[in-house]
Design a protein around this motif. Structure first.
Motif, PDB file in Angstrom:
ATOM      1  N   GLN A 192      88.849  -5.495 -58.473  1.00 26.27           N
ATOM      2  CA  GLN A 192      89.884  -4.542 -58.879  1.00 26.27           C
ATOM      3  C   GLN A 192      91.208  -5.237 -58.559  1.00 26.27           C
ATOM      4  O   GLN A 192      91.573  -5.377 -57.396  1.00 26.27           O
ATOM      5  CB  GLN A 192      89.754  -3.239 -58.094  1.00 26.27           C
TER       6      GLN A 192
ATOM      7  N   GLY B 263      89.250  -0.743 -51.473  1.00 27.71           N
ATOM      8  CA  GLY B 263      90.367  -0.113 -50.746  1.00 27.71           C
ATOM      9  C   GLY B 263      90.770  -0.888 -49.500  1.00 27.71           C
ATOM     10  O   GLY B 263      89.994  -1.687 -48.964  1.00 27.71           O
TER      11      GLY B 263
ATOM     12  N   GLU C  53      84.102  -1.164 -45.090  1.00 24.60           N
ATOM     13  CA  GLU C  53      82.692  -0.948 -45.491  1.00 24.60           C
ATOM     14  C   GLU C  53      81.730  -1.814 -44.693  1.00 24.60           C
ATOM     15  O   GLU C  53      80.526  -1.610 -44.721  1.00 24.60           O
ATOM     16  CB  GLU C  53      82.538  -1.233 -46.995  1.00 24.60           C
TER      17      GLU C  53
ATOM     18  N   GLY D 296      91.597   0.416 -46.528  1.00 24.67           N
ATOM     19  CA  GLY D 296      91.163   1.011 -45.260  1.00 24.67           C
ATOM     20  C   GLY D 296      92.290   1.128 -44.243  1.00 24.67           C
ATOM     21  O   GLY D 296      92.099   0.913 -43.047  1.00 24.67           O
ATOM     22  N   THR D 297      93.466   1.515 -44.716  1.00 20.28           N
ATOM     23  CA  THR D 297      94.644   1.512 -43.822  1.00 20.28           C
ATOM     24  C   THR D 297      94.504   2.503 -42.667  1.00 20.28           C
ATOM     25  O   THR D 297      95.103   2.297 -41.618  1.00 20.28           O
ATOM     26  CB  THR D 297      95.934   1.845 -44.596  1.00 20.28           C
ATOM     27  N   ARG D 298      93.704   3.557 -42.871  1.00 18.97           N
ATOM     28  CA  ARG D 298      93.577   4.536 -41.780  1.00 18.97           C
ATOM     29  C   ARG D 298      92.783   3.979 -40.612  1.00 18.97           C
ATOM     30  O   ARG D 298      92.709   4.597 -39.558  1.00 18.97           O
ATOM     31  CB  ARG D 298      92.931   5.828 -42.310  1.00 18.97           C
TER      32      ARG D 298
HETATM   33  P1  UTP Z   1      89.513   5.672 -49.803  1.00 13.66           P
HETATM   34  O1  UTP Z   1      90.719   6.198 -50.477  1.00 13.66           O
HETATM   35  O2  UTP Z   1      88.908   6.470 -48.705  1.00 13.66           O
HETATM   36  O3  UTP Z   1      89.734   4.184 -49.235  1.00 13.66           O
HETATM   37  O4  UTP Z   1      88.452   5.337 -50.923  1.00 13.66           O
HETATM   38  P2  UTP Z   1      91.026   3.393 -48.834  1.00 13.66           P
HETATM   39  O5  UTP Z   1      92.065   3.448 -49.901  1.00 13.66           O
HETATM   40  O6  UTP Z   1      90.511   2.037 -48.450  1.00 13.66           O
HETATM   41  O7  UTP Z   1      91.501   4.178 -47.506  1.00 13.66           O
HETATM   42  P3  UTP Z   1      92.888   4.254 -46.741  1.00 13.66           P
HETATM   43  O8  UTP Z   1      93.498   5.576 -47.186  1.00 13.66           O
HETATM   44  O9  UTP Z   1      93.736   3.051 -47.053  1.00 13.66           O
HETATM   45  O10 UTP Z   1      92.483   4.308 -45.290  1.00 13.66           O
HETATM   46  C1  UTP Z   1      87.050   5.556 -50.858  1.00 13.66           C
HETATM   47  C2  UTP Z   1      86.271   4.336 -51.358  1.00 13.66           C
HETATM   48  O11 UTP Z   1      86.790   3.887 -52.617  1.00 13.66           O
HETATM   49  C3  UTP Z   1      87.207   2.533 -52.556  1.00 13.66           C
HETATM   50  C4  UTP Z   1      87.406   2.232 -51.065  1.00 13.66           C
HETATM   51  O12 UTP Z   1      87.135   0.861 -50.789  1.00 13.66           O
HETATM   52  C5  UTP Z   1      86.401   3.152 -50.392  1.00 13.66           C
HETATM   53  O13 UTP Z   1      85.120   2.554 -50.221  1.00 13.66           O
HETATM   54  N1  UTP Z   1      88.469   2.364 -53.341  1.00 13.66           N
HETATM   55  C6  UTP Z   1      89.522   3.203 -53.173  1.00 13.66           C
HETATM   56  C7  UTP Z   1      88.551   1.321 -54.240  1.00 13.66           C
HETATM   57  O14 UTP Z   1      87.577   0.540 -54.429  1.00 13.66           O
HETATM   58  N2  UTP Z   1      89.714   1.147 -54.945  1.00 13.66           N
HETATM   59  C8  UTP Z   1      90.798   1.966 -54.801  1.00 13.66           C
HETATM   60  O15 UTP Z   1      91.839   1.742 -55.483  1.00 13.66           O
HETATM   61  C9  UTP Z   1      90.688   3.023 -53.875  1.00 13.66           C
END
Ligand code: UTP
Length: 296
Positions: free
Chosen positions: A103, A12, A27, A14-16
């Motif tokens: 991914q 992800g 992470e 982690g935009t928040r």
């Molecule tokens: P989150 O939805 O909290 O992570 O996913 P994000 O998308 O990084 O957050 P924001 O909304 O942009 O801030 C929880 C976990 O799942 C992984 C993320 O890296 C995180 O550890 N994740 C999420 C993926 O691996 N792939 C995705 O498509 C989404």
């Protein structure tokens, strides 16, 4: 019986947590002395995991570096008489084998799990979110309790749950339990319901034990909330097809520290820093002074 394989999604954006996460994975943000994902791997190692597959993406190379052996650093510490610091690198030598896959499109958590399909094959496996620590210093055996439930009850899925305030349920997947208890059968799981629609205030808490049947369900899952392929929707489909799914509650000492937003991240950091055996006491005094709390 242990489950040897764990999938840790870390792809992800982690935009928040921008700008902290612009060029480093969320992470890898430290909570106290260690990056979040190290606590996750230590928790998994303690419950018998032998293989960890990270589902990664661009900009996540520091996770690979963190779990690699760094011979140069070890040599430098030895040569400069800082042998005592080698203990801080003991995690590098754990017996776990690390694997990585990408991914290639960020299509949601369900899609990230589906990326593990050919690695996992037809074995049961754990999913542990790379941005969530369970319990202070990750000293939780919830995955072991979940694994026991998985085998004893011939489940397709066992999910960890934590009670959250009603007004927060819309951030999580939420349980519809068949009955109360610390281990309960699931009638349904609902992704991010409104407070009014939520069947309970039990929120999915970042750990899953899954049968490989979930891959078949994920392949059939259409994008749901937020346009993402939701793991919750695939689990829901498995239950509707007659699969038995269970929830295991986190106990009092097993709080989930999800560092996905700044509120939660700051709180987790302060709690872990206060619990630090060497620096915690000084931080407590400093905070008391800042907040004008009278000394006990
Ligand atoms: P989150 O939805 O909290 O992570 O996913 P994000 O998308 O990084 O957050 P924001 O909304 O942009 O801030 C929880 C976990 O799942 C992984 C993320 O890296 C995180 O550890 N994740 C999420 C993926 O691996 N792939 C995705 O498509 C989404």
């Amino acid at each position: 019986m242990d489950i040897e394989i764990a999938v840790v999604p870390v792809a992800g954006l982690g935009t928040r947590l921008l700008p902290a996460t612009k060029s480093q994975p969320k992470e890898m943000l430290p909570v106290g002395r260690k990056p979040v994902v190290q606590y996750v791997v230590e928790e998994l190692t303690r419950v018998g995991t032998k293989q960890v597959l990270f589902v990664t993406g661009p900009g996540k190379a520091s996770i690979e570096n963190h779990f690699d052996l760094n011979g140069e650093l070890i040599q430098t510490l030895r040569e400069s008489g800082k042998e005592e610091l080698l203990a801080e690198l003991a995690f590098e030598r754990s017996a776990v084998q690390y694997f990585y896959t990408r991914q290639r499109q960020l299509l949601g958590l369900g899609h990230a799990v589906l990326c593990a399909k050919s690695f996992v094959g037809r074995r049961p496996f754990i999913v542990a979110l790379g941005d969530s620590i369970i319990g202070m210093h990750a000293e939780s055996d919830v995955v072991r309790r979940m694994t026991r439930c998985f085998f004893e009850r011939d489940a397709v899925a066992v999910i960890a749950f934590e009670e959250v305030p009603r007004d927060e349920v819309s951030h999580y997947g939420v349980a519809a339990p068949v009955s109360p208890g610390d281990v309960f059968e699931l009638a349904d799981v609902v992704e991010k319901p409104s407070a009014e629609e939520a069947p309970s205030n039990l929120a999915i808490a970042a750990r899953y034990v899954l049968s490989p049947a979930v891959f078949d369900a994920l392949e059939e899952t259409q994008p749901g909330k937020g346009g993402e392929i939701q793991l919750t929707d695939a689990l829901r489909a498995l239950i509707r097809q007659g699969g038995k799914a269970y929830g295991v509650r986190l106990t009092g000492g097993e709080r989930r520290y999800d560092i996905g937003n700044f509120d939660a991240y700051f709180q987790a950091f302060v709690e872990f820093a206060l619990a630090d055996p060497k620096h915690g006491e000084a931080l407590r005094r400093h905070l008391e002074e800042l907040l004008h709390v009278p000394h006990a």
